[in-house]
Design an enzyme around this catalytic site. Structure first.
Site, PDB file in Angstrom:
ATOM      1  N   HIS A 232      22.276 -38.169   2.771  1.00 15.10           N
ATOM      2  CA  HIS A 232      22.445 -37.700   1.384  1.00 15.10           C
ATOM      3  C   HIS A 232      23.830 -38.097   0.904  1.00 15.10           C
ATOM      4  CE1 HIS A 232      24.471 -34.670   3.790  1.00 15.10           C
ATOM      5  NE2 HIS A 232      25.204 -34.382   2.726  1.00 15.10           N
ATOM      6  N   ASP A 234      27.034 -36.350  -1.516  1.00 18.27           N
ATOM      7  CA  ASP A 234      27.432 -35.053  -2.074  1.00 18.27           C
ATOM      8  C   ASP A 234      27.525 -35.208  -3.597  1.00 18.27           C
ATOM      9  OD1 ASP A 234      27.496 -34.152   0.510  1.00 18.27           O
ATOM     10  OD2 ASP A 234      29.681 -34.243   0.697  1.00 18.27           O
ATOM     11  N   HIS A 290      25.762 -40.170   3.829  1.00 19.32           N
ATOM     12  CA  HIS A 290      26.115 -39.708   5.178  1.00 19.32           C
ATOM     13  C   HIS A 290      25.040 -38.804   5.749  1.00 19.32           C
ATOM     14  CE1 HIS A 290      27.802 -36.834   2.265  1.00 19.32           C
ATOM     15  NE2 HIS A 290      27.714 -35.896   3.194  1.00 19.32           N
ATOM     16  N   ARG A 301      27.690 -28.122  17.273  1.00 16.58           N
ATOM     17  CA  ARG A 301      28.622 -28.636  16.264  1.00 16.58           C
ATOM     18  C   ARG A 301      28.707 -27.645  15.102  1.00 16.58           C
ATOM     19  NH1 ARG A 301      30.583 -33.164  13.640  1.00 16.58           N
ATOM     20  NH2 ARG A 301      30.334 -33.014  11.390  1.00 16.58           N
TER      21      ARG A 301
END
Ligand SMILES: O=C(O)CCC(=O)C(=O)O
Ligand SMILES: [Fe+2]
Length: 354
Positions: A232, A234, A290, A301
């Protein structure tokens, strides 16, 4: 005057979710079918083109050449890491610890702060989930316009202050760092803060709330068949991201390079250009595609993303005076753009091209 908050915009233009509640990751030993993606989606390596994937640049913000380097990185990568950014390491560690504490709560406890079906804030799956048939190995928690206090009261009725204080403090620091970076970036496009073309936008950023997104990608039983966060871009101007010391973030590079890892660097923050900055720069800065892949060594994570943009009723239009170019995009309000993005995901940007 800007009156609508970002959370209202997300509420007004909400997507249709069939799932809001993430999987209870602690309760499964194998990757369920619902979370198993095909190999084409999960391929990790670059495309084997002519160029070796170089690393995203790291810029020391105290260096005399920082402004020039930020401009170069925006043009070439749309992403960079910054050191000496002025955000106290202790605060970043504190926010990461609170995020970990939140996501490590039992599933039924986290549900006390679950996002409403048409809501913008709280615990839930990634906002882009409805665009994909498979679910992601991810759980998130969104904070906007002071929502942290209400949710913290539900999660920790006796100790809600600690979470709230840390998030509030962090958002303030993020906002001032984002504004500082915004001014550096404007300068690299040839504009000053008080330039006629940018003064309205600069002033509106004072009232910007931004949004804070806590992300958790638990240890995954089959990382090569799962996706942490699907590809996607941002939506807003800039994103400031803290990642814990665990690999997973990747950006897509054109020219046959493919997916390039953004390796965590202790003390550094990752900055990326969002769609509104791509529009403002008249396409001069790429908006970064990304994704997150689950960690291959089964580490958990965590990341904390701060999304920075003007208030919902502000208008963003390409800055073209300095370069004497033709605008490549029409002007949009933040509200309209978020509405387009919630309907069309990455096709949204094409819809406002001239
Ligand atoms: O977790 C990460 O590293 C990236 C998170 C992200 O892309 C987002 O929250 O939009
Ligand atoms: Fe993102």
């Amino acid at each position: 005057m800007a009156t609508t908050s970002l959370s209202h915009v997300y509420t007004d233009t909400h997507l249709h979710y069939t799932h809001i509640v993430p999987l209870d990751f602690a309760a499964v030993d194998d990757l369920p079918e619902s979370h198993t993606w095909t190999n084409t989606h999960t391929t990790r390596a670059g495309g084997g083109g002519l160029h070796l994937p170089a690393a995203v640049p790291t810029i020391n913000l105290r260096s005399p050449s920082a402004a020039a380097l930020v401009g170069d990185a925006c043009r070439e990568w749309g992403m960079f890491q910054v050191t000496n950014h002025g955000v106290p390491a202790g605060l970043v560690e504190d926010v990461e610890a609170h995020a970990r504490r939140l996501f490590e709560l039992p599933a039924e406890q986290k549900l006390k702060a679950v996002r409403a079906p048409n809501g913008a804030t709280g615990y839930g799956v990634a906002r882009i989930s409805p665009f994909f048939t498979k679910l992601m190995w991810h759980e998130g928690f969104t904070i906007m316009a002071g929502s942290a206090v209400e949710h913290a009261k539900l999660l920790w009725p006796l100790h809600y202050h600690e979470f709230w204080d840390a998030m509030d403090n962090y958002q303030k620091k993020m906002k001032s760092l984002a504004y500082k970076l915004f001014l550096i970036i404007l300068k690299s496009l040839g504009y000053d803060e008080d330039n006629q073309e940018t003064s309205l936008l600069s002033a509106s950023l004072n009232q910007s709330e931004g949004a804070l997104q806590l992300n958790s990608y638990p240890s995954c039983p089959n990382p090569s068949r799962a996706i942490g966060l699907a590809p996607h871009t941002d939506s807003l101007l800039l994103t400031i991201l803290h990642q814990n010391d665990t690999n997973g973030l990747q950006i897509f590079r054109e020219g046959g390079v493919g997916w390039v890892p953004v390796t965590p660097l202790k003390g550094a923050l990752v900055i990326n250009v969002g769609d509104l900055m791509h529009i403002l720069s008249n396409g001069c800065f790429p908006t970064v595609y990304h994704r997150v892949v689950p960690n291959e060594t089964r580490r958990h994570r965590f990341s904390v993303a701060y999304f920075y943009g003007p208030p919902a009723d502000s208008t963003v239009a390409p800055l073209v005076a300095v370069g004497r170019q033709f605008p490549r995009f029409r002007a949009v309000t933040v509200r309209e753009y978020i509405g387009l993005k919630n309907k069309h995901l990455e096709k949204a940007i094409g819809l406002i091209k001239i």
